[in-house]
Design a protein around this motif. Sequence first.
Motif, short mmCIF file in Angstrom:
data_model
loop_
_atom_site.label_atom_id
_atom_site.label_comp_id
_atom_site.label_asym_id
_atom_site.label_seq_id
_atom_site.Cartn_x
_atom_site.Cartn_y
_atom_site.Cartn_z
N SER A 48 41.52 27.65 37.65
CA SER A 48 41.72 29.04 37.27
C SER A 48 41.86 29.15 35.76
N SER A 267 34.34 30.53 44.55
CA SER A 267 35.06 31.42 45.45
C SER A 267 35.96 30.63 46.40
N GLU A 268 35.41 29.54 46.93
CA GLU A 268 36.18 28.71 47.87
C GLU A 268 37.38 28.06 47.18
N GLU A 269 37.18 27.58 45.97
CA GLU A 269 38.25 26.87 45.26
C GLU A 269 39.34 27.80 44.76
N THR A 270 38.96 28.98 44.25
CA THR A 270 39.93 29.89 43.63
C THR A 270 40.50 30.92 44.61
N LYS A 271 39.88 31.02 45.81
CA LYS A 271 40.25 32.02 46.81
C LYS A 271 39.95 33.45 46.34
N SER A 273 37.13 36.55 45.90
CA SER A 273 35.94 37.00 46.62
C SER A 273 34.72 36.71 45.76
#
Length: 325
Positions: A48, A267-271, A273
Amino acid sequence: MKILKKLSMLLVVSMIATLFSACGTTQNSETRSKKDVPKSISISYVKSPLNVPSIVEKREKLFENEFSKDNMKITYPEITEGSKMTEAVAAGSLDFCNAIGATSVILAAANGVDIKIIGVYSRAPKAFTIMAKDPSIKSVKDLKGKKVVGPKGTILHQLLLGALEKENLKASDVQFINMGIPDGVSALLSGSAEAALVAGPSVDNAKKNGAHVVTTGEGILDATIVIGVSGKFLKKYPDIAKRYLKVHDKSLSFMENSKDKAYSLTSEETKLSLEQVKAMYDLYDFNPKVTDKDIKDLNDTKDFLVKNGMLKKNIDIKSLIVNIK
């Protein structure tokens, strides 16, 4: 005839000696080669606010693909604070700071940590903001006398002071309180602070809860994040550092040629959208080349630290930058 036999014997002995010497040289060369390769490489992992290259490198195993041929193990300690990264570098437990604020590098170097900059990770002035919830706060001028919360000694803090200076205001014209981004947003939304320094996905979350952007870093600073490396590691393994940057370049090529996959992985790593990722992605410049403009921004950061009493010792920015390509 005896002389010829002696000459023949001498020639054979000479050839055998040369052969053994060559074998020894080869073995010594192989031994040296093995010694010049570390058993493992530690690379900080910060995903992030939107560190897409790091995410691609880890998820696609780009570093493993490059260094496994030399039996090197790759570790990814998740150290998200710049000061903690430089402490790990000083302790010898971290080799590469993959995405670290220039502020942290400058402060560490001034305090004797052997750390070098080998590239720029990102520039994202628009991703760093000052936010407010009160609709009457429309500009930086409206912050006078107000309570502003945010992380001290960071790019966001630098943004606040730069924005105030641009409007001929002083740091003392606001009530600044040191606070992390999540807590700062909570204070803003609850009304216990009138403005907050916000970056990354927290900006979008704050907007959804009624806050608005007063200003971004555009025109004030470049928000330069750099790639740092232990100076000791760089001196001992210069070729490894070169290969490291080549892998980083591969991640940038992946982002360019497989953009949808890069969005999906992020998107998968940071949650976040996919829509949030795509909206934030365009705010970032991931070109790793250190430009004259970058050096100016780094010097501006140094001046900011000196002016606000956080840097007591002067340091030559150019001495921190090593061109290894």
